[in-house]
Structures are given as C-alpha cells and as structure tokens.
Design a protein around this motif. Structure first.
Motif, PDB file in Angstrom:
ATOM      1  N   LEU A  94       0.833  -1.200   0.000  1.00  0.00           N
ATOM      2  CA  LEU A  94       0.000   0.000   0.000  1.00  0.00           C
ATOM      3  C   LEU A  94       0.872   1.257   0.000  1.00  0.00           C
ATOM      4  CD1 LEU A  94      -2.867   1.056   0.022  1.00  0.00           C
ATOM      5  CD2 LEU A  94      -2.830   0.966   2.529  1.00  0.00           C
ATOM      6  N   LYS A  95       2.018   1.187   0.661  1.00  0.00           N
ATOM      7  CA  LYS A  95       2.941   2.323   0.653  1.00  0.00           C
ATOM      8  C   LYS A  95       3.463   2.606  -0.753  1.00  0.00           C
ATOM      9  CE  LYS A  95       4.640   1.924   5.415  1.00  0.00           C
ATOM     10  NZ  LYS A  95       5.846   1.695   6.258  1.00  0.00           N
ATOM     11  N   SER A  96       3.508   1.567  -1.584  1.00  0.00           N
ATOM     12  CA  SER A  96       3.982   1.743  -2.956  1.00  0.00           C
ATOM     13  C   SER A  96       3.089   2.711  -3.723  1.00  0.00           C
ATOM     14  CB  SER A  96       4.017   0.396  -3.677  1.00  0.00           C
ATOM     15  OG  SER A  96       4.850  -0.526  -3.021  1.00  0.00           O
ATOM     16  N   VAL A  97       1.804   2.705  -3.426  1.00  0.00           N
ATOM     17  CA  VAL A  97       0.860   3.606  -4.088  1.00  0.00           C
ATOM     18  C   VAL A  97       1.258   5.056  -3.818  1.00  0.00           C
ATOM     19  CG1 VAL A  97      -1.533   4.401  -4.157  1.00  0.00           C
ATOM     20  CG2 VAL A  97      -1.034   1.950  -3.984  1.00  0.00           C
ATOM     21  N   VAL A  98       1.546   5.350  -2.554  1.00  0.00           N
ATOM     22  CA  VAL A  98       1.927   6.711  -2.160  1.00  0.00           C
ATOM     23  C   VAL A  98       3.266   7.089  -2.775  1.00  0.00           C
ATOM     24  CG1 VAL A  98       2.432   8.248  -0.228  1.00  0.00           C
ATOM     25  CG2 VAL A  98       0.641   6.499  -0.016  1.00  0.00           C
ATOM     26  N   LYS A  99       4.227   6.188  -2.715  1.00  0.00           N
ATOM     27  CA  LYS A  99       5.560   6.462  -3.257  1.00  0.00           C
ATOM     28  C   LYS A  99       5.487   6.747  -4.751  1.00  0.00           C
ATOM     29  CE  LYS A  99       8.043   3.554   0.073  1.00  0.00           C
ATOM     30  NZ  LYS A  99       8.875   2.322   0.235  1.00  0.00           N
ATOM     31  N   SER A 100       4.725   5.948  -5.467  1.00  0.00           N
ATOM     32  CA  SER A 100       4.610   6.115  -6.912  1.00  0.00           C
ATOM     33  C   SER A 100       3.927   7.433  -7.255  1.00  0.00           C
ATOM     34  CB  SER A 100       3.832   4.947  -7.516  1.00  0.00           C
ATOM     35  OG  SER A 100       3.834   5.011  -8.921  1.00  0.00           O
ATOM     36  N   PHE A 101       2.892   7.783  -6.481  1.00  0.00           N
ATOM     37  CA  PHE A 101       2.171   9.038  -6.723  1.00  0.00           C
ATOM     38  C   PHE A 101       3.079  10.243  -6.482  1.00  0.00           C
ATOM     39  CE2 PHE A 101      -0.340  12.615  -5.108  1.00  0.00           C
ATOM     40  CZ  PHE A 101      -1.190  12.824  -6.172  1.00  0.00           C
ATOM     41  N   VAL A 102       3.817  10.233  -5.379  1.00  0.00           N
ATOM     42  CA  VAL A 102       4.714  11.357  -5.059  1.00  0.00           C
ATOM     43  C   VAL A 102       5.803  11.487  -6.121  1.00  0.00           C
ATOM     44  CG1 VAL A 102       6.432  12.216  -3.420  1.00  0.00           C
ATOM     45  CG2 VAL A 102       4.274  11.259  -2.583  1.00  0.00           C
ATOM     46  N   ALA A 103       6.372  10.365  -6.527  1.00  0.00           N
ATOM     47  CA  ALA A 103       7.408  10.389  -7.559  1.00  0.00           C
ATOM     48  C   ALA A 103       6.863  10.944  -8.870  1.00  0.00           C
ATOM     49  CB  ALA A 103       7.972   8.988  -7.771  1.00  0.00           C
ATOM     50  N   LEU A 104       5.611  10.624  -9.179  1.00  0.00           N
ATOM     51  CA  LEU A 104       4.999  11.114 -10.409  1.00  0.00           C
ATOM     52  C   LEU A 104       4.786  12.624 -10.358  1.00  0.00           C
ATOM     53  CD1 LEU A 104       3.998  10.140 -13.140  1.00  0.00           C
ATOM     54  CD2 LEU A 104       1.734   9.817 -12.148  1.00  0.00           C
ATOM     55  N   GLN A 105       4.476  13.144  -9.175  1.00  0.00           N
ATOM     56  CA  GLN A 105       4.310  14.591  -9.035  1.00  0.00           C
ATOM     57  C   GLN A 105       5.635  15.317  -9.270  1.00  0.00           C
ATOM     58  OE1 GLN A 105       1.069  15.557  -8.886  1.00  0.00           O
ATOM     59  NE2 GLN A 105       0.961  13.310  -8.977  1.00  0.00           N
ATOM     60  N   VAL A 106       6.719  14.734  -8.783  1.00  0.00           N
ATOM     61  CA  VAL A 106       8.046  15.309  -9.014  1.00  0.00           C
ATOM     62  C   VAL A 106       8.347  15.330 -10.511  1.00  0.00           C
ATOM     63  CG1 VAL A 106      10.527  15.013  -8.629  1.00  0.00           C
ATOM     64  CG2 VAL A 106       8.906  14.599  -6.758  1.00  0.00           C
ATOM     65  N   TYR A 107       7.996  14.235 -11.167  1.00  0.00           N
ATOM     66  CA  TYR A 107       8.208  14.137 -12.616  1.00  0.00           C
ATOM     67  C   TYR A 107       7.389  15.203 -13.355  1.00  0.00           C
ATOM     68  CZ  TYR A 107       7.650  12.172 -17.324  1.00  0.00           C
ATOM     69  OH  TYR A 107       7.590  11.996 -18.684  1.00  0.00           O
ATOM     70  N   PHE A 108       6.134  15.392 -12.953  1.00  0.00           N
ATOM     71  CA  PHE A 108       5.272  16.368 -13.615  1.00  0.00           C
ATOM     72  C   PHE A 108       5.777  17.799 -13.407  1.00  0.00           C
ATOM     73  CE2 PHE A 108       1.363  13.421 -13.561  1.00  0.00           C
ATOM     74  CZ  PHE A 108       1.626  13.018 -14.854  1.00  0.00           C
ATOM     75  N   VAL A 109       6.253  18.091 -12.213  1.00  0.00           N
ATOM     76  CA  VAL A 109       6.795  19.430 -11.944  1.00  0.00           C
ATOM     77  C   VAL A 109       8.008  19.692 -12.835  1.00  0.00           C
ATOM     78  CG1 VAL A 109       7.976  20.860 -10.227  1.00  0.00           C
ATOM     79  CG2 VAL A 109       5.927  19.595  -9.583  1.00  0.00           C
ATOM     80  N   ALA A 110       8.859  18.689 -12.975  1.00  0.00           N
ATOM     81  CA  ALA A 110      10.027  18.817 -13.851  1.00  0.00           C
ATOM     82  C   ALA A 110       9.584  19.050 -15.298  1.00  0.00           C
ATOM     83  CB  ALA A 110      10.901  17.571 -13.753  1.00  0.00           C
ATOM     84  N   LEU A 111       8.534  18.333 -15.729  1.00  0.00           N
ATOM     85  CA  LEU A 111       8.025  18.512 -17.086  1.00  0.00           C
ATOM     86  C   LEU A 111       7.449  19.904 -17.296  1.00  0.00           C
ATOM     87  CD1 LEU A 111       6.145  15.302 -18.325  1.00  0.00           C
ATOM     88  CD2 LEU A 111       8.423  16.111 -18.899  1.00  0.00           C
ATOM     89  N   MET A 112       6.772  20.430 -16.300  1.00  0.00           N
ATOM     90  CA  MET A 112       6.211  21.774 -16.416  1.00  0.00           C
ATOM     91  C   MET A 112       7.309  22.809 -16.633  1.00  0.00           C
ATOM     92  SD  MET A 112       3.263  21.556 -13.445  1.00  0.00           S
ATOM     93  CE  MET A 112       2.831  23.287 -13.562  1.00  0.00           C
ATOM     94  N   LEU A 113       8.406  22.638 -15.926  1.00  0.00           N
ATOM     95  CA  LEU A 113       9.533  23.563 -16.088  1.00  0.00           C
ATOM     96  C   LEU A 113      10.146  23.425 -17.477  1.00  0.00           C
ATOM     97  CD1 LEU A 113      11.247  23.154 -12.589  1.00  0.00           C
ATOM     98  CD2 LEU A 113       9.859  25.077 -13.391  1.00  0.00           C
ATOM     99  N   ILE A 114      10.318  22.180 -17.926  1.00  0.00           N
ATOM    100  CA  ILE A 114      10.884  21.941 -19.255  1.00  0.00           C
ATOM    101  C   ILE A 114       9.956  22.491 -20.339  1.00  0.00           C
ATOM    102  CG2 ILE A 114      11.510  20.143 -20.922  1.00  0.00           C
ATOM    103  CD1 ILE A 114      12.427  18.446 -18.518  1.00  0.00           C
TER     104      ILE A 114
END
Length: 230
Positions: free
Chosen positions: A154-174
């Motif tokens: 169940l913790k994997s769900v949270v970890k994956s979601f948080v990591a995806l938000q970091v990825y999206f923020v990086a994409l927004m900057l790019i």
C-alpha cells in the motif's frame, strides 16, 4: 499497406502488435518459470537493454535525419522516459524502482495501447518504436511480477504518486523553457485519448491528477486480494 495520418483504433496496425505481444508474454513466462535464477536474470536484463537500446537508437536516428526538435522529440513523455531507463530496473531488480514503475507502466502504457498516438503507421521506424516502448514495458513488468514474484504494498501507491508529481513538476519547467507539451500538460493529444472526457485545459490536468490515487488503488487491489488469500 498504405501509410496513415494516424494509426486508427481497432485497425490491423493497432491490434496486431498487441496480439503478438500477448503471445510473446505468455510464451516467455511459460518457458522461463522453471528455468534457473541465472537464466531468468539474464533474460530480464536482455529485455530491459533491448527496450532502452531501441529507443536510444531511434533518437540517434532522428538526430541524424536533421529534423530533431527539442519541442516535440525528446524522450520525455512518460513511456519514452521509462523505456530509456528501464535497463536500470532490469539490471538491479530494485524493489524501490519496481514499486514506482509498476503503477506508471500499467496506467501510462495501457492508455497508449488502447488509444495509440502514432502519426504515421507501418512500416515507419516511429511505428515500431511506439510499440516496442509501450508493449515492451508491459512485458517487463509482467515478467517481474510473475517470474520474480514482485508485489507492491500500500505504501507503494503513495511512493509512486509522489514520484509522479516530481516528474510532472520537472516537465512543467521543461515545457515552459522549450514552449513544449511533454506529458500533454498544455494541451491534449490530437489523436484523441481518455483526456478528451475530462474537459479543456487546465480542467483535464486537474482531473487527471485527482484520479491518479483511485487509479493506483485499483491497480493495487488485485495484489491486495492475492496477499489476503495467501
């Protein structure tokens, strides 16, 4: 076979690669399940290197053609980004990487497989690149689950979601720097997708983020049931 402006949903160009990938996945799992750990690891590494090498060669080819665009061609869409570095996972079998990639791959590639966004059909190089990336990632994650018995928590769900938000923020900057649309964060794909049901920008971006956790939980649910039964 004539070249198409876009690969059409339900066409032979759409369904044939999927059918071949399903057959390959079943055959691979059936053959490898009773093999030695050494051979299982070797095949896993080969799968990862093949997918990563294929997309790397594709981008080198595009650059050599002289029409490579930083605005549209960088491997920054989620599936291409994962494919470029999937060899890291298949080489290390890191559970931390698995629990992040599992949800990204199943949710991201399923969208690409169901509604393919391919500008030109068979036999153009990009057509093969698209299916090797999307179907290759799915085969790799199925292999990890079935052959190596990797299961998320169940913790994997949270970890994956948080990591995806970091990825999206990086994409927004790019996207801001390059005036690009990686991740479809500025406008929806022209070929049509599930995003069409979520309204216009920025509504579809917000709704897309809101449904990520429920979608990840749906993906996790079969693993939860399996764990309870065993």
């Amino acid at each position: 076979m004539p070249l198409l402006a876009h690969v059409q949903f339900g066409s032979l160009e759409h369904l044939l690669p999927i059918g071949l990938a399903v057959l390959l996945c079943f055959a691979l799992v059936f053959v490898m399940k009773n093999k030695s750990e050494r051979l299982k690891n070797q095949v896993f590494k080969m799968l990862g290197f093949f997918v990563s090498a294929f997309i790397a060669v594709f981008h080198l080819y595009k650059i050599s053609q002289g029409d490579y665009s930083l605005q549209t061609d960088l491997p920054l869409f989620l599936c291409s980004f994962m494919a470029l570095f999937i060899f890291v996972f298949t080489s290390t079998k890191s559970f931390r990487v698995f629990e992040i990639l599992l949800f990204w791959i199943i949710l991201g590639t399923s969208q690409g497989v169901i509604t393919p966004d391919i500008k030109i059909g068979f036999p153009v190089f990009d057509y093969f690149r698209y299916w090797v990336v999307h179907l290759g990632l799915l085969i790799i994650i199925v292999y990890a689950i079935v052959i190596f018995k990797m299961k998320p928590t169940l913790k994997s769900v949270v970890k994956s979601f948080v990591a995806l938000q970091v990825y999206f923020v990086a994409l927004m900057l790019i996207n801001k720097i390059l005036n690009a649309n990686y991740g479809y964060l500025n406008y929806k794909p022209k070929a049509g997708s599930v995003l069409d049901y979520f309204g216009d920008w920025p509504t579809y971006v917000i709704i897309g983020q809101l449904i990520l956790i429920p979608a990840f939980l749906i993906i996790y649910f079969p693993f939860f049931i399996f764990k309870k039964k065993h």
